[in-house]
Design a protein around this motif. Sequence first.
Motif, PDB file in Angstrom:
ATOM      1  N   SER A 147       0.648   4.179  -2.840  1.00  0.00           N
ATOM      2  CA  SER A 147       0.395   5.583  -2.527  1.00  0.00           C
ATOM      3  C   SER A 147       1.463   6.476  -3.141  1.00  0.00           C
ATOM      4  O   SER A 147       1.184   7.516  -3.740  1.00  0.00           O
ATOM      5  CB  SER A 147       0.334   5.735  -1.002  1.00  0.00           C
ATOM      6  OG  SER A 147       0.643   7.041  -0.603  1.00  0.00           O
ATOM      7  N   THR A 174      -9.674   5.610   3.911  1.00  0.00           N
ATOM      8  CA  THR A 174      -8.400   5.607   3.198  1.00  0.00           C
ATOM      9  C   THR A 174      -7.453   6.694   3.677  1.00  0.00           C
ATOM     10  O   THR A 174      -7.844   7.586   4.438  1.00  0.00           O
ATOM     11  CB  THR A 174      -8.658   5.735   1.680  1.00  0.00           C
ATOM     12  OG1 THR A 174      -7.438   5.506   0.983  1.00  0.00           O
ATOM     13  CG2 THR A 174      -9.185   7.114   1.345  1.00  0.00           C
ATOM     14  N   PRO A 185       0.816  -1.234   0.000  1.00  0.00           N
ATOM     15  CA  PRO A 185       0.000   0.000   0.000  1.00  0.00           C
ATOM     16  C   PRO A 185       0.841   1.271   0.000  1.00  0.00           C
ATOM     17  O   PRO A 185       0.486   2.248  -0.657  1.00  0.00           O
ATOM     18  CB  PRO A 185      -0.830  -0.125   1.285  1.00  0.00           C
ATOM     19  CG  PRO A 185      -0.844  -1.585   1.602  1.00  0.00           C
ATOM     20  CD  PRO A 185       0.483  -2.110   1.135  1.00  0.00           C
ATOM     21  N   ASP A 219      -9.374   0.052   0.179  1.00  0.00           N
ATOM     22  CA  ASP A 219      -9.211   0.799  -1.053  1.00  0.00           C
ATOM     23  C   ASP A 219      -9.552  -0.021  -2.289  1.00  0.00           C
ATOM     24  O   ASP A 219      -9.628   0.509  -3.379  1.00  0.00           O
ATOM     25  CB  ASP A 219      -7.775   1.337  -1.143  1.00  0.00           C
ATOM     26  CG  ASP A 219      -7.544   2.429  -0.121  1.00  0.00           C
ATOM     27  OD1 ASP A 219      -8.221   3.468  -0.222  1.00  0.00           O
ATOM     28  OD2 ASP A 219      -6.744   2.208   0.794  1.00  0.00           O
ATOM     29  N   ARG A 275      -4.658  -3.552  -8.297  1.00  0.00           N
ATOM     30  CA  ARG A 275      -5.568  -3.521  -7.156  1.00  0.00           C
ATOM     31  C   ARG A 275      -5.094  -4.361  -5.978  1.00  0.00           C
ATOM     32  O   ARG A 275      -5.446  -4.095  -4.841  1.00  0.00           O
ATOM     33  CB  ARG A 275      -6.973  -3.953  -7.593  1.00  0.00           C
ATOM     34  CG  ARG A 275      -7.672  -2.919  -8.472  1.00  0.00           C
ATOM     35  CD  ARG A 275      -7.775  -1.611  -7.724  1.00  0.00           C
ATOM     36  NE  ARG A 275      -8.307  -0.542  -8.547  1.00  0.00           N
ATOM     37  CZ  ARG A 275      -9.555  -0.070  -8.420  1.00  0.00           C
ATOM     38  NH1 ARG A 275     -10.366  -0.595  -7.553  1.00  0.00           N
ATOM     39  NH2 ARG A 275      -9.956   0.926  -9.181  1.00  0.00           N
ATOM     40  N   ARG A 325      -3.503  -2.658  -3.061  1.00  0.00           N
ATOM     41  CA  ARG A 325      -4.287  -1.822  -2.151  1.00  0.00           C
ATOM     42  C   ARG A 325      -4.764  -2.628  -0.948  1.00  0.00           C
ATOM     43  O   ARG A 325      -5.054  -3.813  -1.060  1.00  0.00           O
ATOM     44  CB  ARG A 325      -5.535  -1.294  -2.869  1.00  0.00           C
ATOM     45  CG  ARG A 325      -5.251  -0.434  -4.076  1.00  0.00           C
ATOM     46  CD  ARG A 325      -6.574   0.024  -4.623  1.00  0.00           C
ATOM     47  NE  ARG A 325      -6.441   0.933  -5.742  1.00  0.00           N
ATOM     48  CZ  ARG A 325      -7.444   1.708  -6.157  1.00  0.00           C
ATOM     49  NH1 ARG A 325      -8.614   1.663  -5.541  1.00  0.00           N
ATOM     50  NH2 ARG A 325      -7.268   2.504  -7.180  1.00  0.00           N
ATOM     51  N   ASP A 380      -2.313   1.112 -11.960  1.00  0.00           N
ATOM     52  CA  ASP A 380      -2.977   0.699 -10.734  1.00  0.00           C
ATOM     53  C   ASP A 380      -3.129  -0.824 -10.677  1.00  0.00           C
ATOM     54  O   ASP A 380      -3.824  -1.402 -11.489  1.00  0.00           O
ATOM     55  CB  ASP A 380      -4.351   1.381 -10.715  1.00  0.00           C
ATOM     56  CG  ASP A 380      -5.086   1.146  -9.423  1.00  0.00           C
ATOM     57  OD1 ASP A 380      -4.520   0.525  -8.514  1.00  0.00           O
ATOM     58  OD2 ASP A 380      -6.243   1.599  -9.337  1.00  0.00           O
TER      59      ASP A 380
END
Lengths: 843, 113
Positions: free
Chosen positions: A540, A638, A536, A561, A554, A557, A552
């Motif tokens: 970020s 988040t 994570p 998120d 997933r 996350r 991105d």
Amino acid sequence: MKKERSRLVVIGNGMAGARLVEELLARGGGDRFTVTVFGDEPYGNYNRILLSSVLAGSHEPGDIFINPLAWYEANCVALRAGVRVAAVDPVRKVVTAADGTAEPYDKLVIATGSAPFIPRIAGLEDAAGRSREGIFAFRTLDDCSAITAYAARCRSAAVIGGGLLGLEAARGLLERGLTVHVVHLMGHLMELQLDARGGAILRQKLEGMGLQVHLGKSTREVVGEDGKGGVTGLRFEDGGTLECDMVVVAAGIRPNVALAREAGLLVERGIVVEDDLSCPGYPDVHAIGECAQHRGRVYGLVAPLWEQAEVLANRLSGREPRASYTGSKVSTKLKVMGVELAVMGIRERLEAGDEEITYEDPSRGVYKKLVVRDGRLAGAVLLGDASAAPVLLQSFDRGQDIGPDPAELLFPSSGASAPRSVLDLPDDAQICNCNGVSKGRIAYSARNGCRSLQAVCGATRAGTGCGGCRRDVQAILQDVLGEGGLIEDPAVHYYVPGVPLAKPDLVREIRRLGLRSVSSVFAALAGGREDAASKPGLASLLKTIWAGEYEDERDARFINDRVHANIQKDGTFSVVPRIYGGVTTPGELRRIADVAERHQARMIKITGGQRIDLLGIPKARLPQVWRELGMPSGHAYTKAFRTCKTCVGSDFCRYGVGDSTALGIAIERRFQGIESPHKMKLATAGCPRNCSEATTKDLGAVAIEGGRWELYVGGAAGSRVRKGDLLCVVEAHEEVLRLMGRFMQYYRENGKYLERTYDFVERIGIEKVRAVVVQDEEGIAARLDAAMEAAVDAYADPWGEANDPVHPLQFAQVLVRPRASGQGDGRDGREAPEEQVVAGEVR
Amino acid sequence: MPELTRSETPLRNLGPVDQIPPGEGRVFAIDGRNVAVFRSRDGRLFATEDTCPHRQGPLADGLLGGSVLVCPLHGFKFDLATGRPAGNDCRALTTYPVALSSRGDIELRLDPR
């Protein structure tokens, strides 16, 4: 083609030499150098500071090893343990060992440390000219073993030397049940650290523990029975005598410089080094640690030595080829026979105009003293109660103005409920209130191999909740391990634990290599090793660096998120729609009520940030709940801009002097969902009564008379309470928005992952923050503003994924496979897959 | 890949592997039992009981790095290959043999290892 590695030779395997090798390897120096270390003692490297604990019997010799022999092997370091170096030829660049072997080098580090200073005393040898039995130095593990063995048949011991080392030796012998005399040449104990009054109070305290102290005594002779060897006592210059069965000489140390002197290097008190830690005239020869003399100073404490090792490792590894050592501010916190002592800077008035402030409580053995110069702390002594040390140390290190009443600094917690030092608490006291970890559990893990804060937290889970107790955990660790026993896990400087780079280096590498996804970062910068906990933070960071170009993934996350809601203890989620500034309408409330009822939300809660929380929603129902609400995400799950709390402001409140409600709504519309290292909670207040508590928010704006706004940053009212720092005072809403955005972007770029603004502001310093954000002294304001503008433009409501999921099973709760079946599809004898069903009601 | 052939328990086909996005996990209900199946980024499959022994956190919602899973509730870690806890003293997770079929389906046996 692989580059030929250079040869690094290190002379000395003590605290400095071994530390340098560790630091070098941590910086990838193993790719540049083959490393050979010469060590006088036939062991790996151990923590000399803990020798006194070995002597006292609280540690076994095996407990104090930092790196056993196997460590050297595992790290491809050639250790010549027990081999002395006989000569160094800095012109031909060769080191010759006592066994006659020659070791050529490209870079040489001399870390020969010190040797005990043995004053001129008669009787150190017996009549036959042999070293008299029963006399010991106190410097090495072997000394320690010899003292321990001999002490077993003694009733009393004299320690010559009343400095730190002497008192530590005395403590060890007291613990072993001997009557112990400390014989000191000077007029008070520990004259290097303490003034006369402090020394007197310490003496009183130590005598209370059973120690016999003899001051102003110069030892003329060690007396032994003729012909028998052994010791029967001491005779002093003043004619007096003292009976004892053994003698430990701890009268100070002298740098080991003979080797360097014979090699033709410049030697004064120590081996002279420049700011690059090299010897004048010999750029490939370095010296660090107790044997080195830098800008006229020779350090005998562990902290400066580590700073030197770090600087040299940075240079040699090429990490920072121009790193330079400019000297250390000496401060130390230690325990002398269990008595706390913290010392920094000068210990008494040196110049006209210097002021001294002292406090003493001899019956408790407490003595405190500040030396103030030009309104700043120039030195301090805290004896018997070092609870003020952290505050003083910070003030001393930063050269802060100490304010009108310096005495306040001496009593940091005077007031209603002065919290006791964590060290005074019993073993069963709970230290980590999130995970229920006791002081004893923390100390136990420290004694059993956990030597860094990270290791202890990992092993006990202390400090892994809100993190508020980490300072206490650190204090316990320090207490158990002693100053030199605690190691700093290099990972504390990493941005995330799984990629060995600090944030600036990581950002540079990511940009240089064009890494746009988390998996590509692991592949390129972590040897292909994925680390779940690092994902994570990397996600970020990548999003902050690449904005729209970020790739991105997933799985990088946290679940919150992935599904844009906050996971609860039963695996259901909470849904908080955005209500700008906390201002809503009857229609909106009605809609929320209907949705809550239809989906049987288990609780409806007004949040601390003035929002409405629907709790107990199963994952599979989230998209439907969002669609029915018809409101944007409130991001209550988040690390991002969360909310801007407002008061009713000037439209209704009879005290309001600024339109805090309109401002709060404008702030929230602009910054909603902006990702950051940690969450950001904001507030605006319409007058200094501050009903919305704006001064304890990450960012807050408070209206003051005259149509102006005070801007606060770095406030907190969570596990820590901190009043925000006043950043500036501005005139208009637009100004507030602009400066808040600029601060946020500065924080986004420079904050560590999971570092709240209040820690960030403290780390950077509000003056620096102000210089960058308000005064634009670095000339980056326009760039920060543009970056924030781009982030605002790139914003999309994540709840849009209700209608446009990134994966068909993004919100799947359980994939049901209704029955077992032995039927295959006939082709390969295995059964055929069945229709997958997404069920929301399960669990 | 785990050996799936030598067992009396029937092999269960859970359907195509792309039901699980790379690096994530999903829960499958099989004969009334919930099993969490994970697909690591390097292509390995793991199957375990679906809740954390600590406080019943939903493991399939955790973060996966290699074979290490971090529970989403309190951050407890487990090595999915063995089920063993990492850095905590929870009991080990029950694991199940699971593999990818030649057609790209997830195949699993419900006999705990």
